[in-house]
Scaffold this motif. Structure first.
Motif, short mmCIF file in Angstrom:
data_model
loop_
_atom_site.label_atom_id
_atom_site.label_comp_id
_atom_site.label_asym_id
_atom_site.label_seq_id
_atom_site.Cartn_x
_atom_site.Cartn_y
_atom_site.Cartn_z
N ILE A 33 0.93 -1.23 0.14
CA ILE A 33 0.13 -0.08 0.07
C ILE A 33 0.87 1.28 -0.22
O ILE A 33 0.66 2.24 -0.87
CB ILE A 33 -1.08 -0.03 1.10
N PRO A 34 1.91 1.35 0.73
CA PRO A 34 2.63 2.85 0.84
C PRO A 34 3.41 3.05 -0.60
O PRO A 34 3.34 4.06 -1.27
CB PRO A 34 3.76 2.54 1.78
N LEU B 272 1.82 2.02 -3.53
CA LEU B 272 0.88 2.28 -4.43
C LEU B 272 0.44 3.61 -4.15
O LEU B 272 0.21 4.59 -4.99
CB LEU B 272 -0.65 1.31 -3.85
N GLU B 273 0.52 4.14 -2.76
CA GLU B 273 0.25 5.38 -2.73
C GLU B 273 1.25 6.39 -3.25
O GLU B 273 0.84 7.57 -3.68
CB GLU B 273 0.08 5.68 -1.16
N ARG B 274 2.52 6.24 -3.08
CA ARG B 274 3.43 6.84 -3.49
C ARG B 274 3.49 7.04 -5.32
O ARG B 274 3.66 8.20 -5.63
CB ARG B 274 4.82 6.38 -3.27
N GLY C 117 0.61 6.53 -7.06
CA GLY C 117 -0.90 6.90 -7.48
C GLY C 117 -1.43 5.68 -8.08
O GLY C 117 -2.25 6.09 -8.91
N ASN D 79 -8.66 1.46 1.84
CA ASN D 79 -7.50 2.35 1.21
C ASN D 79 -7.99 2.97 -0.08
O ASN D 79 -8.52 2.09 -0.99
CB ASN D 79 -6.33 1.66 1.51
N ASP D 80 -7.55 3.99 -0.31
CA ASP D 80 -8.14 4.77 -1.55
C ASP D 80 -7.24 4.13 -2.76
O ASP D 80 -7.62 4.46 -3.84
CB ASP D 80 -7.54 6.03 -1.54
N HIS D 81 -6.54 3.19 -2.54
CA HIS D 81 -5.58 2.65 -3.67
C HIS D 81 -5.88 1.14 -3.73
O HIS D 81 -4.83 0.54 -4.30
CB HIS D 81 -4.02 2.95 -3.33
N ARG E 259 -8.01 6.88 -10.54
CA ARG E 259 -9.22 7.42 -9.99
C ARG E 259 -10.52 7.43 -10.94
O ARG E 259 -11.53 6.87 -10.70
CB ARG E 259 -8.86 8.55 -9.64
#
Length: 367
Positions: free
Chosen positions: A84-85, A87-89, A91, A106-108, A290
């Motif tokens: 997850i971290p 994926l967040e980095r 986007g 989680n948004d990702h 998104r």
């Protein structure tokens, strides 16, 4: 025909290789079908972290750094949380195809596997309705084992069930002698079993056949049922897909490509995840995570899992829960929900259970 790259991150070796192999095979079948149907041409970027959490992070970073926007995979919650971290980095988006213990959004991530109200809750409620009084809890020593057994302990205890023991086995360890000796001594009605991989196989083979309690599982599937042989007989499992659900042509094609010749829940969910992603990309004309996510939430998807709707708030799929029992390396359906059930990852809508009323003892006066 639309073309794009897709990351496939499955541990096809290591302590839960059977699950990773099934998931990868399901994704590959979907990719082949999508190209044959003229919907999308997907170039898979595949890696095998071999069940090592740090490898999930590093390999996911390498995939995303190459310009990939979507990944299908990760088996354990441990691996998902390590991804997850990254994926967040970048986007990017993970389409996660496995049942998990809930309490995350989680948004990702798109949670395509079952939430607790799809597996653990209906499984426990079934045995509670049958008068279970004593239970033993056993799991692999990581987040799936901890959290599923926590849910089991809380719900069973609230219903007045005595928890006679609880043990955790290191992931991949095959030594469950202590748990076996406690189960033989305590003779519980049920064992809630959250072991995976070789740990699960060793435990089930070690149980004396004449003294077996009912074994409950939220992760036993066709992906590794064959290796259990007769020791898998009687397991009651909850899931959002079992082989008898078909469709028959899909099951047949799955058997041809699956490493163990079976169509399991992780195979079917990986297949459905890739198809929903690709069909949404084809519809929107973009791989932007998104935009793809919101478009996927706007549609009801007909899949091999049945109808699926993705909730834009919880980011979880609505799925149809099923309960099945294993016999001769085959699952036989015991019950199914009437239709898709909205995921309740935080268990905010699950009705509580209560302990049966205390029986007034029958007393008599003696001199």
């Amino acid at each position: 025909m639309l073309e794009f790259d897709l990351g496939l991150v499955f541990s096809t070796s290591g302590p839960y290789a059977a699950l990773g192999q099934a998931g990868l095979a399901g994704a590959e079948l979907a990719i082949a079908d999508l190209e044959r149907e003229g919907i999308a041409r997907i170039a898979p970027v595949t890696c095998d972290p071999a069940g090592r959490p740090e490898a999930y992070e590093a390999m996911t970073r390498d995939i995303l750094a190459g310009g990939v926007s979507h990944v299908v995979g990760a088996i354990t919650s441990w691996s998902r949380k390590d991804m997850i971290p990254v994926l967040e980095r970048y986007g990017a988006m993970l389409w996660y195809p496995c049942p998990y213990e809930g309490f995350e959004s989680n948004d990702h991530v798109v949670y395509m596997g079952g939430a607790p109200n799809h597996h653990m809750i209906p499984l426990l409620d079934r045995v509670l309705s049958q008068g279970t009084r004593r239970a033993y809890l056993l799991g692999s020593n990581y987040v799936w084992g901890w959290e599923t057994l926590r849910l089991a302990r809380e719900r069973l205890s609230a219903a007045g069930v005595e928890i006679v023991g609880e043990r955790f086995v290191p992931l991949g360890d095959v030594d469950s002698d202590l748990a076996l000796s406690e189960i033989i001594t305590e003779q519980p009605d049920v064992v809630v079993n959250s072991l995976i991989g070789p740990s699960n196989e060793a435990f089930l083979r070690g149980l004396p056949t004449g003294q077996r309690p009912t074994i409950l599982s939220c992760n036993q599937s066709e992906a590794d049922l064959d290796v259990l042989g007769q020791y898998g007989d009687g397991i009651i499992s909850a899931g959002t897909y079992f082989e008898p659900l078909g469709p028959e042509d899909f099951v047949q094609r799955a058997r041809e490509i699956s490493p163990n010749g079976r169509c399991s829940c992780v195979f079917a969910t990986s297949y459905a995840s890739v198809r929903i992603l690709a069909e949404t990309v084809a519809k929107t004309g973009t791989t932007a995570p998104r935009a793809v996510f919101h478009a996927a939430c706007d549609a009801r998807h007909e899949t091999v899992l049945g109808p699926v709707q993705i909730d834009p708030i919880t980011r979880h799929a609505s799925l149809t829960p099923h309960i099945a029992q294993a016999e001769n390396a085959q699952f036989h359906l015991l019950s199914s929900a009437e239709g898709p059930v909205a995921a309740d990852p935080y268990l905010t809508c699950v009705p509580p259970v209560s302990a049966p009323p205390l029986q007034t003892p029958s007393l008599r006066i003696v001199k």
